[in-house]
Write a protein that holds these residues in place. Structure first.
Motif, mmCIF file in Angstrom:
data_model
loop_
_atom_site.group_PDB
_atom_site.id
_atom_site.type_symbol
_atom_site.label_atom_id
_atom_site.label_comp_id
_atom_site.label_asym_id
_atom_site.label_seq_id
_atom_site.Cartn_x
_atom_site.Cartn_y
_atom_site.Cartn_z
ATOM 1 N N ASN A 166 0.831 -1.205 0.000
ATOM 2 C CA ASN A 166 0.000 0.000 0.000
ATOM 3 C C ASN A 166 0.870 1.261 0.000
ATOM 4 N N MET A 167 1.975 1.220 0.758
ATOM 5 C CA MET A 167 2.884 2.368 0.781
ATOM 6 C C MET A 167 3.513 2.594 -0.595
ATOM 7 N N ALA A 168 3.858 1.516 -1.290
ATOM 8 C CA ALA A 168 4.421 1.656 -2.635
ATOM 9 C C ALA A 168 3.384 2.231 -3.598
ATOM 10 N N TRP A 169 2.126 1.796 -3.454
ATOM 11 C CA TRP A 169 1.048 2.301 -4.311
ATOM 12 C C TRP A 169 0.835 3.799 -4.105
ATOM 13 N N GLU A 170 0.723 4.221 -2.835
ATOM 14 C CA GLU A 170 0.529 5.638 -2.543
ATOM 15 C C GLU A 170 1.760 6.459 -2.919
ATOM 16 N N GLY A 171 2.954 5.872 -2.733
ATOM 17 C CA GLY A 171 4.177 6.568 -3.118
ATOM 18 C C GLY A 171 4.269 6.789 -4.617
ATOM 19 N N TRP A 172 3.773 5.830 -5.392
ATOM 20 C CA TRP A 172 3.742 5.972 -6.850
ATOM 21 C C TRP A 172 2.912 7.186 -7.244
ATOM 22 N N PHE A 173 1.756 7.350 -6.615
ATOM 23 C CA PHE A 173 0.898 8.497 -6.907
ATOM 24 C C PHE A 173 1.570 9.803 -6.478
ATOM 25 N N LEU A 174 2.229 9.780 -5.309
ATOM 26 C CA LEU A 174 2.883 10.988 -4.817
ATOM 27 C C LEU A 174 4.017 11.429 -5.739
ATOM 28 N N VAL A 175 4.834 10.486 -6.184
ATOM 29 C CA VAL A 175 5.941 10.810 -7.088
ATOM 30 C C VAL A 175 5.405 11.356 -8.407
ATOM 31 N N GLN A 176 4.319 10.759 -8.905
ATOM 32 C CA GLN A 176 3.736 11.241 -10.157
ATOM 33 C C GLN A 176 3.228 12.668 -10.009
ATOM 34 N N GLN A 177 2.616 12.984 -8.858
ATOM 35 C CA GLN A 177 2.126 14.343 -8.631
ATOM 36 C C GLN A 177 3.273 15.339 -8.523
ATOM 37 N N LEU A 178 4.366 14.942 -7.864
ATOM 38 C CA LEU A 178 5.530 15.821 -7.769
ATOM 39 C C LEU A 178 6.121 16.095 -9.156
ATOM 40 N N CYS A 179 6.196 15.064 -9.984
ATOM 41 C CA CYS A 179 6.708 15.257 -11.348
ATOM 42 C C CYS A 179 5.792 16.174 -12.142
ATOM 43 N N TYR A 180 4.494 16.067 -11.914
ATOM 44 C CA TYR A 180 3.538 16.929 -12.612
ATOM 45 C C TYR A 180 3.697 18.378 -12.167
ATOM 46 N N ILE A 181 3.903 18.591 -10.869
ATOM 47 C CA ILE A 181 4.092 19.944 -10.352
ATOM 48 C C ILE A 181 5.345 20.581 -10.945
ATOM 49 N N LEU A 182 6.405 19.791 -11.065
ATOM 50 C CA LEU A 182 7.676 20.303 -11.582
ATOM 51 C C LEU A 182 7.707 20.379 -13.105
ATOM 52 N N GLY A 183 6.617 19.966 -13.758
ATOM 53 C CA GLY A 183 6.556 20.039 -15.217
ATOM 54 C C GLY A 183 7.292 18.931 -15.924
ATOM 55 N N ARG A 184 7.599 17.843 -15.224
ATOM 56 C CA ARG A 184 8.332 16.732 -15.838
ATOM 57 C C ARG A 184 7.408 15.579 -16.248
ATOM 58 N N ALA A 185 6.114 15.751 -16.081
ATOM 59 C CA ALA A 185 5.155 14.703 -16.457
ATOM 60 C C ALA A 185 3.883 15.355 -16.985
ATOM 61 N N GLN A 186 3.224 14.657 -17.888
ATOM 62 C CA GLN A 186 1.971 15.152 -18.448
ATOM 63 C C GLN A 186 0.765 14.725 -17.616
ATOM 64 N N HIS A 187 0.965 13.787 -16.692
ATOM 65 C CA HIS A 187 -0.144 13.246 -15.920
ATOM 66 C C HIS A 187 0.123 13.449 -14.431
ATOM 67 N N HIS A 188 -0.911 13.777 -13.688
ATOM 68 C CA HIS A 188 -0.771 13.867 -12.233
ATOM 69 C C HIS A 188 -1.075 12.534 -11.573
ATOM 70 N N SER A 189 -1.642 11.585 -12.323
ATOM 71 C CA SER A 189 -2.024 10.283 -11.778
ATOM 72 C C SER A 189 -1.498 9.175 -12.677
ATOM 73 N N PRO A 190 -0.975 8.094 -12.101
ATOM 74 C CA PRO A 190 -0.535 6.964 -12.932
ATOM 75 C C PRO A 190 -1.672 6.326 -13.719
ATOM 76 N N LEU A 191 -2.912 6.434 -13.216
ATOM 77 C CA LEU A 191 -4.043 5.831 -13.917
ATOM 78 C C LEU A 191 -4.285 6.511 -15.261
ATOM 79 N N LEU A 192 -4.065 7.826 -15.322
ATOM 80 C CA LEU A 192 -4.187 8.522 -16.598
ATOM 81 C C LEU A 192 -3.115 8.061 -17.576
#
Length: 356
Positions: A166-192
């Motif tokens: 569960n921690m790895a799952w939530e961490g995956w979402f958190l890292v994706q959101q951080l990358c989105y904030i910094l402009g390094r990803a097009q998605h804020h969620s791994p599901l997208l």
């Protein structure tokens, strides 16, 4: 500092990406609606177990069916989920998006069905897994299974590994959101990302096209019998989806009301109610809802008819049973064995006597 963090709340002039706050807010909308509907189903089941008991027992399945209809309606008409459309967002395929497709065009079939599955199936399976983990933890704590059970080692290993998964799952979402904030990803969620789409804001042309499509659907035209049947089905599904969307919007307010109602500000009122005289015991329901008769001796368990072991009260009715007996019955039937009142495992209350 303000200039450096300005991109977190507002996009640049040529940027169609929603801010992280818009993206997270639309994610939390559906998560806030389900508890309100669940509480409503629980109240109905407790007030009339015979009629609304199945609704409470199968709430997850009923909710996921309604969620499928709702999300399918909005994905087909607006290229967005219900919550994304609520925040004026839409989904577009990942790739060369210099010329964005209009919201009324819908998503390609591959992205459409992947989006629908990820929107509906992932939250459903995650909720079921959390309930399973909670049930296994309770069984392990109270030793419901005998020590020699072959499943003992398996589910203990599963319970030990689940927090890390569960921690790895939530961490995956958190890292994706951080990358989105910094402009390094097009998605804020791994599901997208798994669905092959990204979120953008609705344009003025999209809003006008959606309004024209809604007006066009209501206009009468000559159609064949097949087209009339298809139109009637689409209209019926659209009506159901519209009713659900309106109800969900009201449920958001209802959820906030429940949060206030059960807040600490009302604890004094609850304490004053507990000082009232105890009500008489509940009677058996008609139509066979409660089939277990009470024994004459009060020290006997109504289920096994033996002297109670680890006496446990069921909060929904107040009757006392052996823990193993009432645990197995409530888990299998989701109701009190005496009165038939809708009950859950969390309603079991362990009683401690001076003798042990």
């Amino acid at each position: 500092m303000a200039e450096l963090g300005a991109h977190l709340t507002a996009a640049s002039a040529g940027d169609d990406r929603p801010s992280i706050f818009e993206a997270v807010a639309q994610d939390s909308l559906m998560a806030a609606v389900k508890p309100a509907l669940q509480h409503l189903a629980k109240v109905l089941a407790e007030s009339n177990p015979g009629r609304f008991g199945p609704l409470w027992r199968w709430f997850d399945e009923v909710y996921v069916l309604l969620d499928v209809l709702l999300q399918q309606h909005y994905l087909a008409r607006c290229s967005a989920s219900f919550s994304e459309n609520f925040y004026s967002l839409k989904r577009i395929p990942v790739g060369d998006c210099r010329q964005q497709p209009p919201a009324t065009a819908g998503l390609p079939k591959r992205q459409h069905w992947k989006s629908l599955l990820l929107l509906v199936l992932v939250p459903y399976l995650k909720g079921k897994l959390e309930k399973l983990v909670s049930s296994l933890r309770e069984e392990d704590e109270y030793s419901i299974h005998p020590p020699s059970s072959s499943w003992k080692r398996f589910y203990r290993a599963f319970l030990a590994a689940y927090p890390f998964v569960n921690m790895a799952w939530e961490g995956w979402f958190l890292v994706q959101q951080l990358c989105y904030i910094l402009g390094r990803a097009q998605h804020h969620s791994p599901l997208l990302r798994l669905a092959g789409v990204r979120l953008v804001r609705l344009t003025a042309e999209d809003s006008q096209a959606l309004q024209k499509k809604l007006a066009g659907d209501t206009s009468s035209q000559k159609q064949s019998i097949k087209e009339q049947v298809q139109s009637a089905v689409r209209t019926a599904l659209g009506g159901v989806a519209f009713s659900l969307s309106t109800g969900l919007s009201v449920s958001v307010f209802f959820l906030q009301f429940l949060d206030w109602w059960y807040s600490s500000e009302n604890q004094e009122t609850i304490k004053s109610l507990t000082a009232l005289p105890a009500p008489p015991p509940p009677v058996h329901l008609e139509e066979g809802a409660g089939t277990v008769l009470l024994p004459q001796l009060k020290t006997l368990c109504p289920l096994c008819r033996k002297v109670r072991v680890n006496p446990t009260a069921l909060a929904t009715s107040g009757f006392v049973f052996c823990y193993r007996c009432v645990y197995s019955h409530v888990r299998g039937h989701q109701r009190c064995p005496v009165t038939g009142y809708a009950s859950e495992l969390q309603h079991l209350v362990r009683l401690y006597t001076p003798e042990g």
